[in-house]
Design a protein around this motif. Structure first.
Motif, PDB file in Angstrom:
ATOM      1  N   GLN A 122      26.102  36.760  31.573  1.00  0.00           N
ATOM      2  CA  GLN A 122      27.408  37.362  31.292  1.00  0.00           C
ATOM      3  C   GLN A 122      27.592  38.709  31.982  1.00  0.00           C
ATOM      4  OE1 GLN A 122      26.656  37.017  26.891  1.00  0.00           O
ATOM      5  NE2 GLN A 122      28.758  36.288  26.852  1.00  0.00           N
ATOM      6  N   ARG A 123      26.512  39.285  32.461  1.00  0.00           N
ATOM      7  CA  ARG A 123      26.562  40.632  33.024  1.00  0.00           C
ATOM      8  C   ARG A 123      27.111  40.644  34.445  1.00  0.00           C
ATOM      9  NH1 ARG A 123      20.360  42.262  31.327  1.00  0.00           N
ATOM     10  NH2 ARG A 123      20.502  41.623  29.137  1.00  0.00           N
ATOM     11  N   ASN A 124      27.761  41.768  34.788  1.00  0.00           N
ATOM     12  CA  ASN A 124      28.302  41.959  36.141  1.00  0.00           C
ATOM     13  C   ASN A 124      29.228  40.822  36.550  1.00  0.00           C
ATOM     14  OD1 ASN A 124      26.791  44.413  36.713  1.00  0.00           O
ATOM     15  ND2 ASN A 124      24.990  43.100  36.813  1.00  0.00           N
ATOM     16  N   LYS A 125      30.024  40.361  35.597  1.00  0.00           N
ATOM     17  CA  LYS A 125      31.004  39.304  35.853  1.00  0.00           C
ATOM     18  C   LYS A 125      32.278  39.590  35.078  1.00  0.00           C
ATOM     19  CE  LYS A 125      27.944  35.356  36.765  1.00  0.00           C
ATOM     20  NZ  LYS A 125      26.642  35.991  36.619  1.00  0.00           N
ATOM     21  N   ALA A 126      33.350  38.977  35.510  1.00  0.00           N
ATOM     22  CA  ALA A 126      34.615  39.089  34.785  1.00  0.00           C
ATOM     23  C   ALA A 126      34.567  38.180  33.566  1.00  0.00           C
ATOM     24  CB  ALA A 126      35.774  38.700  35.690  1.00  0.00           C
ATOM     25  N   PHE A 127      34.914  38.723  32.410  1.00  0.00           N
ATOM     26  CA  PHE A 127      34.987  37.882  31.218  1.00  0.00           C
ATOM     27  C   PHE A 127      36.401  37.338  31.017  1.00  0.00           C
ATOM     28  CE2 PHE A 127      35.766  42.229  29.732  1.00  0.00           C
ATOM     29  CZ  PHE A 127      36.894  42.096  28.929  1.00  0.00           C
ATOM     30  N   PHE A 128      37.369  37.896  31.763  1.00  0.00           N
ATOM     31  CA  PHE A 128      38.747  37.416  31.665  1.00  0.00           C
ATOM     32  C   PHE A 128      39.458  37.669  32.986  1.00  0.00           C
ATOM     33  CE2 PHE A 128      43.241  38.734  30.958  1.00  0.00           C
ATOM     34  CZ  PHE A 128      43.759  37.521  30.558  1.00  0.00           C
ATOM     35  N   THR A 129      40.130  36.650  33.480  1.00  0.00           N
ATOM     36  CA  THR A 129      40.964  36.778  34.678  1.00  0.00           C
ATOM     37  C   THR A 129      42.288  36.084  34.418  1.00  0.00           C
ATOM     38  OG1 THR A 129      39.051  36.829  36.166  1.00  0.00           O
ATOM     39  CG2 THR A 129      41.173  36.235  37.131  1.00  0.00           C
ATOM     40  N   ILE A 130      43.361  36.775  34.725  1.00  0.00           N
ATOM     41  CA  ILE A 130      44.692  36.174  34.603  1.00  0.00           C
ATOM     42  C   ILE A 130      45.298  36.046  35.996  1.00  0.00           C
ATOM     43  CG2 ILE A 130      45.838  38.415  34.216  1.00  0.00           C
ATOM     44  CD1 ILE A 130      47.765  36.832  32.308  1.00  0.00           C
ATOM     45  N   ILE A 131      45.923  34.907  36.236  1.00  0.00           N
ATOM     46  CA  ILE A 131      46.563  34.647  37.528  1.00  0.00           C
ATOM     47  C   ILE A 131      47.969  34.116  37.241  1.00  0.00           C
ATOM     48  CG2 ILE A 131      46.425  33.441  39.726  1.00  0.00           C
ATOM     49  CD1 ILE A 131      43.435  33.042  39.239  1.00  0.00           C
ATOM     50  N   THR A 132      48.951  34.690  37.899  1.00  0.00           N
ATOM     51  CA  THR A 132      50.326  34.251  37.664  1.00  0.00           C
ATOM     52  C   THR A 132      51.167  34.412  38.923  1.00  0.00           C
ATOM     53  OG1 THR A 132      52.204  34.424  36.135  1.00  0.00           O
ATOM     54  CG2 THR A 132      51.179  36.492  36.828  1.00  0.00           C
ATOM     55  N   VAL A 133      52.428  34.026  38.826  1.00  0.00           N
ATOM     56  CA  VAL A 133      53.366  34.102  39.944  1.00  0.00           C
ATOM     57  C   VAL A 133      54.260  35.323  39.754  1.00  0.00           C
ATOM     58  CG1 VAL A 133      55.279  32.934  41.111  1.00  0.00           C
ATOM     59  CG2 VAL A 133      53.363  31.600  40.207  1.00  0.00           C
ATOM     60  N   ILE A 134      54.523  36.053  40.828  1.00  0.00           N
ATOM     61  CA  ILE A 134      55.481  37.151  40.767  1.00  0.00           C
ATOM     62  C   ILE A 134      56.657  36.849  41.695  1.00  0.00           C
ATOM     63  CG2 ILE A 134      53.798  38.902  40.115  1.00  0.00           C
ATOM     64  CD1 ILE A 134      53.722  39.828  43.025  1.00  0.00           C
ATOM     65  N   ASP A 135      57.824  37.339  41.306  1.00  0.00           N
ATOM     66  CA  ASP A 135      59.016  37.114  42.133  1.00  0.00           C
ATOM     67  C   ASP A 135      59.756  38.408  42.440  1.00  0.00           C
ATOM     68  OD1 ASP A 135      60.015  37.672  39.645  1.00  0.00           O
ATOM     69  OD2 ASP A 135      61.230  35.858  39.454  1.00  0.00           O
ATOM     70  N   THR A 136      59.109  39.532  42.143  1.00  0.00           N
ATOM     71  CA  THR A 136      59.707  40.825  42.463  1.00  0.00           C
ATOM     72  C   THR A 136      58.610  41.869  42.534  1.00  0.00           C
ATOM     73  OG1 THR A 136      61.430  42.415  41.832  1.00  0.00           O
ATOM     74  CG2 THR A 136      60.094  41.494  40.062  1.00  0.00           C
ATOM     75  N   VAL A 137      58.876  42.953  43.256  1.00  0.00           N
ATOM     76  CA  VAL A 137      57.926  44.058  43.372  1.00  0.00           C
ATOM     77  C   VAL A 137      58.687  45.379  43.259  1.00  0.00           C
ATOM     78  CG1 VAL A 137      56.192  42.851  44.751  1.00  0.00           C
ATOM     79  CG2 VAL A 137      58.105  43.989  45.892  1.00  0.00           C
ATOM     80  N   SER A 138      57.952  46.472  43.117  1.00  0.00           N
ATOM     81  CA  SER A 138      58.571  47.790  43.014  1.00  0.00           C
ATOM     82  C   SER A 138      59.048  48.263  44.387  1.00  0.00           C
ATOM     83  CB  SER A 138      57.556  48.796  42.460  1.00  0.00           C
ATOM     84  OG  SER A 138      56.541  49.038  43.431  1.00  0.00           O
TER      85      SER A 138
END
Length: 248
Positions: A122-138
């Motif tokens: 479990q060490r030195n790893k991501a325990f959660f990753t979210i991936i999604t779609v974006i349709d706008t930026v700043s």
């Protein structure tokens, strides 16, 4: 006699994992009890750390960050770091732009360091990753997102954040513990992360959401970008998920 000896050896071999598991469970229970005791012991509080937590208020976070007194990390054991990484720079740095077909992708990961409280895998790893779609930026070409990694519950670690689209907002909170597992809540949908620590969210044009939970081994830091781009987003089920009719 020989048969009896063989049976005895097999019984010992069978019992060893059980003894080991019981020992590990007792150790984690002791750590948990010490953590709770430390929280209730003012003489162990890191007052300077609490003062530093008073002013920062991250707008856009789903849960307001509070300035609680927390024990000095070393009162429980060493803290080995952790953090959040994403490609929030979106179009501002072309190399960090990711697409599935014509759809632009945002990802963010929470990871822990080489913590002795967790199993080695479990060490030195991501325990959660979210991936999604974006349709706008700043206006700076950054994804409309905010995030915060939280170590104040040491040895439990977590984080929260949000990602805005033109007509919706994806909000998430995730945390990991050495004894009770890892969990995430995305727009009030609960995910048990031991069944898949990568959560894909597809916002649809009709205002609904779709989710896909998959298992992965996302590395922390800069290495996560290549892993997401070249491993996760090349999976057939992922391409199909983000390419479905109705996705923004």
């Amino acid at each position: 006699m020989k048969k009896l000896l063989t049976i005895s050896i097999l019984l010992c071999m069978y019992a060893m994992p059980s003894i080991s598991q019981e020992s590990e469970s007792a150790k984690l229970k002791e750590i948990r009890q010490k953590q709770i005791a430390n929280i209730h012991s003012p003489e162990l509080w890191d007052m300077e750390r609490m003062k530093n937590d008073i002013e920062p208020i991250n707008e856009g976070l789903p849960v307001r960050y509070g300035a609680f007194p927390v024990p000095h990390y070393k009162s429980l054991g060493s803290y080995k770091g952790g953090g959040f990484v994403s490609n929030a720079m979106a179009r501002s740095i072309p190399e960090y732009r990711i697409h599935v077909g014509e759809r632009e992708i945002f990802f963010g990961s929470f990871a822990i360091g080489d913590s002795p409280f967790y199993k080695e895998e479990q060490r030195n790893k991501a325990f959660f990753t979210i991936i999604t779609v974006i349709d706008t930026v700043s206006t700076e070409n950054f994804a409309l997102s905010t995030s915060k990694f939280i170590s104040r519950n040491h040895p439990d670690y977590g984080g929260e954040g949000s990602i805005a689209t033109k007509n919706d907002i994806i909000e998430f909170v995730a945390f990991t513990t050495p004894d009770k597992g890892s969990f995430a809540v995305v727009n009030m949908r609960l995910f048990h992360l031991e069944y898949g620590n990568i959560i894909l969210i597809a916002p649809h044009k009709d205002g609904t959401l779709r989710s896909l939970q998959i298992q992965g081994s996302v590395p922390p830091g800069d290495k996560s970008f290549d892993y997401i781009k070249n491993e996760v987003l090349k999976k057939e089920e992922v391409i199909k998920f983000f390419s479905a009719e109705g996705v923004i």
